[in-house]
Write a protein that holds these residues in place. Sequence first.
Motif, PDB file in Angstrom:
ATOM      1  N   TYR A 188      -8.691  20.188   2.454  1.00  0.00           N
ATOM      2  CA  TYR A 188     -10.137  20.043   2.291  1.00  0.00           C
ATOM      3  C   TYR A 188     -10.439  19.296   0.998  1.00  0.00           C
ATOM      4  CZ  TYR A 188      -9.274  24.288  -0.485  1.00  0.00           C
ATOM      5  OH  TYR A 188      -8.779  25.207  -1.385  1.00  0.00           O
ATOM      6  N   ALA A 189     -11.696  18.889   0.854  1.00  0.00           N
ATOM      7  CA  ALA A 189     -12.154  18.185  -0.347  1.00  0.00           C
ATOM      8  C   ALA A 189     -13.137  19.059  -1.105  1.00  0.00           C
ATOM      9  CB  ALA A 189     -12.826  16.867   0.049  1.00  0.00           C
ATOM     10  N   ARG A 190     -13.033  19.007  -2.427  1.00  0.00           N
ATOM     11  CA  ARG A 190     -13.944  19.778  -3.266  1.00  0.00           C
ATOM     12  C   ARG A 190     -14.034  19.103  -4.641  1.00  0.00           C
ATOM     13  NH1 ARG A 190     -12.108  25.681  -4.249  1.00  0.00           N
ATOM     14  NH2 ARG A 190     -12.780  25.937  -2.069  1.00  0.00           N
ATOM     15  N   ASP A 191     -15.255  18.888  -5.096  1.00  0.00           N
ATOM     16  CA  ASP A 191     -15.499  18.312  -6.418  1.00  0.00           C
ATOM     17  C   ASP A 191     -14.753  16.987  -6.620  1.00  0.00           C
ATOM     18  OD1 ASP A 191     -17.035  20.560  -7.051  1.00  0.00           O
ATOM     19  OD2 ASP A 191     -15.278  21.647  -7.799  1.00  0.00           O
ATOM     20  N   GLY A 192     -14.732  16.173  -5.559  1.00  0.00           N
ATOM     21  CA  GLY A 192     -14.094  14.870  -5.664  1.00  0.00           C
ATOM     22  C   GLY A 192     -12.584  14.902  -5.642  1.00  0.00           C
ATOM     23  N   LYS A 193     -11.990  16.018  -5.209  1.00  0.00           N
ATOM     24  CA  LYS A 193     -10.537  16.146  -5.175  1.00  0.00           C
ATOM     25  C   LYS A 193     -10.085  16.518  -3.764  1.00  0.00           C
ATOM     26  CE  LYS A 193     -10.493  17.920  -9.922  1.00  0.00           C
ATOM     27  NZ  LYS A 193     -10.150  19.086 -10.777  1.00  0.00           N
ATOM     28  N   MET A 194      -8.900  16.055  -3.387  1.00  0.00           N
ATOM     29  CA  MET A 194      -8.278  16.509  -2.146  1.00  0.00           C
ATOM     30  C   MET A 194      -7.371  17.679  -2.484  1.00  0.00           C
ATOM     31  SD  MET A 194      -5.595  14.664   0.512  1.00  0.00           S
ATOM     32  CE  MET A 194      -6.723  13.399   1.075  1.00  0.00           C
ATOM     33  N   LEU A 195      -7.536  18.781  -1.747  1.00  0.00           N
ATOM     34  CA  LEU A 195      -6.765  19.993  -2.003  1.00  0.00           C
ATOM     35  C   LEU A 195      -5.956  20.394  -0.775  1.00  0.00           C
ATOM     36  CD1 LEU A 195      -9.575  22.022  -3.799  1.00  0.00           C
ATOM     37  CD2 LEU A 195      -7.735  20.734  -4.877  1.00  0.00           C
ATOM     38  N   ARG A 233       0.841  -1.201   0.000  1.00  0.00           N
ATOM     39  CA  ARG A 233       0.000   0.000   0.000  1.00  0.00           C
ATOM     40  C   ARG A 233       0.879   1.254   0.000  1.00  0.00           C
ATOM     41  NH1 ARG A 233      -2.876   0.088   5.071  1.00  0.00           N
ATOM     42  NH2 ARG A 233      -1.211  -1.249   5.897  1.00  0.00           N
ATOM     43  N   SER A 234       1.996   1.184  -0.716  1.00  0.00           N
ATOM     44  CA  SER A 234       3.029   2.204  -0.603  1.00  0.00           C
ATOM     45  C   SER A 234       2.616   3.569  -1.125  1.00  0.00           C
ATOM     46  CB  SER A 234       4.288   1.735  -1.330  1.00  0.00           C
ATOM     47  OG  SER A 234       3.995   1.470  -2.699  1.00  0.00           O
ATOM     48  N   VAL A 235       1.703   3.621  -2.072  1.00  0.00           N
ATOM     49  CA  VAL A 235       1.266   4.896  -2.641  1.00  0.00           C
ATOM     50  C   VAL A 235      -0.121   4.679  -3.225  1.00  0.00           C
ATOM     51  CG1 VAL A 235       2.276   4.452  -4.912  1.00  0.00           C
ATOM     52  CG2 VAL A 235       1.975   6.812  -4.154  1.00  0.00           C
ATOM     53  N   ALA A 236      -0.924   5.733  -3.251  1.00  0.00           N
ATOM     54  CA  ALA A 236      -2.284   5.597  -3.769  1.00  0.00           C
ATOM     55  C   ALA A 236      -2.785   6.947  -4.253  1.00  0.00           C
ATOM     56  CB  ALA A 236      -3.221   5.053  -2.690  1.00  0.00           C
ATOM     57  N   ILE A 237      -3.760   6.886  -5.131  1.00  0.00           N
ATOM     58  CA  ILE A 237      -4.505   8.088  -5.509  1.00  0.00           C
ATOM     59  C   ILE A 237      -5.531   8.333  -4.419  1.00  0.00           C
ATOM     60  CG2 ILE A 237      -6.085   9.059  -7.219  1.00  0.00           C
ATOM     61  CD1 ILE A 237      -4.687   7.250  -9.289  1.00  0.00           C
ATOM     62  N   PRO A 238      -5.725   9.570  -3.936  1.00  0.00           N
ATOM     63  CA  PRO A 238      -6.705   9.818  -2.880  1.00  0.00           C
ATOM     64  C   PRO A 238      -8.044   9.156  -3.193  1.00  0.00           C
ATOM     65  CG  PRO A 238      -5.460  11.803  -3.297  1.00  0.00           C
ATOM     66  CD  PRO A 238      -5.031  10.812  -4.339  1.00  0.00           C
ATOM     67  N   SER A 239      -8.570   8.426  -2.210  1.00  0.00           N
ATOM     68  CA  SER A 239      -9.775   7.626  -2.406  1.00  0.00           C
ATOM     69  C   SER A 239     -11.016   8.337  -1.881  1.00  0.00           C
ATOM     70  CB  SER A 239      -9.624   6.289  -1.673  1.00  0.00           C
ATOM     71  OG  SER A 239      -9.556   6.513  -0.271  1.00  0.00           O
ATOM     72  N   ALA A 240     -12.156   7.704  -2.116  1.00  0.00           N
ATOM     73  CA  ALA A 240     -13.418   8.259  -1.619  1.00  0.00           C
ATOM     74  C   ALA A 240     -13.416   8.341  -0.095  1.00  0.00           C
ATOM     75  CB  ALA A 240     -14.588   7.407  -2.116  1.00  0.00           C
ATOM     76  N   SER A 241     -12.802   7.357   0.561  1.00  0.00           N
ATOM     77  CA  SER A 241     -12.746   7.394   2.028  1.00  0.00           C
ATOM     78  C   SER A 241     -11.875   8.544   2.515  1.00  0.00           C
ATOM     79  CB  SER A 241     -12.219   6.063   2.573  1.00  0.00           C
ATOM     80  OG  SER A 241     -10.903   5.817   2.105  1.00  0.00           O
ATOM     81  N   ASP A 242     -10.779   8.821   1.784  1.00  0.00           N
ATOM     82  CA  ASP A 242      -9.942   9.972   2.145  1.00  0.00           C
ATOM     83  C   ASP A 242     -10.747  11.267   2.076  1.00  0.00           C
ATOM     84  OD1 ASP A 242      -7.563   8.496   2.476  1.00  0.00           O
ATOM     85  OD2 ASP A 242      -7.197   8.511   0.326  1.00  0.00           O
ATOM     86  N   LEU A 243     -11.574  11.376   1.055  1.00  0.00           N
ATOM     87  CA  LEU A 243     -12.373  12.587   0.885  1.00  0.00           C
ATOM     88  C   LEU A 243     -13.455  12.686   1.945  1.00  0.00           C
ATOM     89  CD1 LEU A 243     -12.708  12.590  -3.014  1.00  0.00           C
ATOM     90  CD2 LEU A 243     -11.009  13.754  -1.600  1.00  0.00           C
ATOM     91  N   ARG A 244     -14.032  11.546   2.314  1.00  0.00           N
ATOM     92  CA  ARG A 244     -15.059  11.565   3.374  1.00  0.00           C
ATOM     93  C   ARG A 244     -14.461  12.027   4.696  1.00  0.00           C
ATOM     94  NH1 ARG A 244     -16.786   6.677   0.930  1.00  0.00           N
ATOM     95  NH2 ARG A 244     -15.614   5.490   2.482  1.00  0.00           N
ATOM     96  N   ASP A 245     -13.219  11.638   4.947  1.00  0.00           N
ATOM     97  CA  ASP A 245     -12.567  12.049   6.198  1.00  0.00           C
ATOM     98  C   ASP A 245     -12.351  13.554   6.264  1.00  0.00           C
ATOM     99  OD1 ASP A 245     -12.470   9.425   6.986  1.00  0.00           O
ATOM    100  OD2 ASP A 245     -10.398   9.097   6.349  1.00  0.00           O
ATOM    101  N   LEU A 246     -12.455  14.212   5.111  1.00  0.00           N
ATOM    102  CA  LEU A 246     -12.263  15.665   5.064  1.00  0.00           C
ATOM    103  C   LEU A 246     -13.587  16.409   4.944  1.00  0.00           C
ATOM    104  CD1 LEU A 246      -9.132  15.833   2.745  1.00  0.00           C
ATOM    105  CD2 LEU A 246      -9.221  16.268   5.205  1.00  0.00           C
TER     106      LEU A 246
END
Length: 616
Positions: A124-131, A93-106
Motif C-alpha cells: 500500500y501507499a502512505r504519505d508518499g511512500k510505498m510500503l 530502466r533497471s532500477v528506480a525509486i518508487p514513483s508517483a505513478s507507482d503510488l497511484r497504482d496502489l
Amino acid sequence: MKFLGWHHWIVLSRWRGILLHGTWAIALVLISLAWVDFHTAGAQQAGQAVSAQEKQADHYLNAQPGVEYVGEEVCRSCHPSEYASFKQTGMGRSVAIPSASDLRDLAQPVAIFSKKLNRTYSVYARDGKMLHEESERDAKGRVVFSETHEIAYAVGAGDFGKSYLVAKGDAFFVSPVSYYARIHGWDLSPGYADGLFRGFTRPVVELCVDCHTGMPLPIPGAHNRFQQPPFRFLTVGCERCHGPGAVHVEQRREETPLDGPIDFSIVNPRKLRPEIRDDVCAQCHFAGDARVLQTGKNYLDFRPGTPLGEVVAIFSVPPAIKGIRFVALDQFEQLKMSRCWAASNGKMGCITCHNPHFQPHGEQAADFFRKRCLTCHSAESCRGPLAQRQATSPPDNCIQCHMQKRPAENIGHSSLTDHRILRTPSEIPLALQSGATAPPTDLIYGTRAPDSGETPAKLRSLALAYAQVAGHYPEFSEKGLATLEQAATRIPNDAGIQAAYGLFLRVARPREEQRAALALQKAIDLGSKSAEMRMQLARLQLRKGEVTAAIELFKESIQAEPFYTPPYLDLAQIYSALKDRKSALEVLESVLKVDPGNDAARQELLKVGAMPEENK
C-alpha cells in the motif's frame, strides 16, 4: 534486455558469505552494447576474417585501471538519440525509486494470503511512500507479528515484473512480494513459496547490485552493507558496456586526433575479438552454475575490452548431467548449443541478433529478429510447411517456430525464450547427442584468464567452483573434495580455499570434524570475515565441548552480520542449556528485533520464558 528485476535476487548461497551459486535471472534479451548492422553480422557468422582494425581493438585506453566513470548524463550531451533509445530498454530502466505513478497504482491496497506459509502480505501507499508488510495471525485471529518496511528501490523495467528492496540500516533486503506483468498483479517473490527465502531476510548479494545498478558503493570488507548514498549511478548506463568515459570525454572535448583507425578512447564491443566481445554481455548475463571471483577482485573491476576471466571464473555443469533447464541466465549457454553458433566458428554472439540500444516489442520484435535471421538464412531455405509459417503471428515469424517461449522453472508467471535455435521443437541439441556411456564430471570453464597452463589461480577457481555445484549435483562431490584437498595443500594461505575446504569436509566427511575445524580456524586466521563460517566452526567447537570458544564465535558471527539470525538461535540455546535465562532472553529478543517473523525464535522464547524462576 527486457527485465532486469530478478536477475540475481535469487542467487542461492549454500556457503553463505563464502561461496556464491547464481541460479537465475529473467532476461529474454542478452545484453551487450553497440549496434551491429546486418552486413557485419552476416559476415562474422559466415566466418569471414576479422579485419586488422578489429584485431587491434584490445588496447582501448579506457580499459586501463584507474580511468574514471563519468555517468550517462555526460554521454547524453553528445549522444542524445542513443541515450533516449537506450533509456527505453530494460537495462536503461533497471532500477528506480518508487514513483508517483507507482503510488497511484496502489490507491487500493493489495493483500495476499499464503495458506502454505500462513502469512499475509500487504502492499500500500502512505504519505508518499510505498510500503510492504508481512504479518501472521493465530487461530483466534490475533496478530502474532507484523513487519512493515518502506520500499527503497524497485528493481526491473516492469515488462515482466518488478521486485523490491528494503533498507535495514546500511543493508538491503528483498521484499517477499513482487509484481508480475503477466497476471497484472502481485504474488510471492521467486523462491519464497518454495521456502528458499523468508520474510524480509533475503540479503542483496554483490552480483545483484553490480548488475542491476549503475555503480554500487559497498562498504569494503563487509557483506551486504553500503555507503550513503549506496549507488553512484542508479541505473545501468552507457559505461557498463562501453567502459569508463573520462578519457573519451577529455579527448573529444579537446578534439584530440584519433591514434589509429578507430577511437581507442572508448570501447566499441563490435570491434572486439569475439571472446572479448561476448565477455561484455557475460559479465551480467552468464550466471553459469558456479562463479568464483579471482583473488582480490570484485565484479566492478571488469572493464569492457579486457577478458572477463581476469575478474571472475564462470563454470557450467555439462548438459549431460544438468539436462535442459529453462531458468534465467541460461540463454548464453543455450546459444552455444545451437547449430547457428557452432557453424559460425565462434563468431556469432549476443549482438549478432540483439541491439542493446533498442528494444523492439510485439510485431516489431518479430520483424526485427526475422531480419536478423535472414542475414545468414533465406526465406527459401526454411523447411517448414508454408501453411504453418503463415499461421504464426505475424506470418513467417522465425522466432515463434525456432525460439519458442518456455515456462521458467524458477520464476512463476514468467517464460523464457529458448536460445538453442532448434530446427524443430523436438530436436535434440548437439550438446546432448554424445554417445558417452557416463556423464562427464568435469565442469565446463566458461571464462578463462589469458595465462596458459595450470596455475594456482586456476586450481583455486576450479576448487571453489566444485564446492559450489556439489551441493546441487552430488555427482561432483567426490571430485570436488579431491580438488579442494589439492588446493588446500598447494594454496595453504588462501582464506577462501580453507573456508570452503572446512565447510565441505564438515558435510562430506562428518567423522573428520577436527580437520574441518582446523581448516575453518585457519581461514579466520587468514582474515576471513564470514559470519557463516564462524557459526559453523562454533558448532564444531560445541560438539567437542568447547562451550566458551563456541560462545565467542557465535558472538563474532552476529557482530559480523547482525541480520543473519541462525547464530543468534544457537547462542540462545547454549545459554538456555547453561540455565542462563536472562542471557537467553536477551539474545532471542534481539533476533525478533531484526527478524520479527522468525518462528523458531518465538518458539524458543516461549520455552525460555517458561523456565523456573530459580534458573534466572
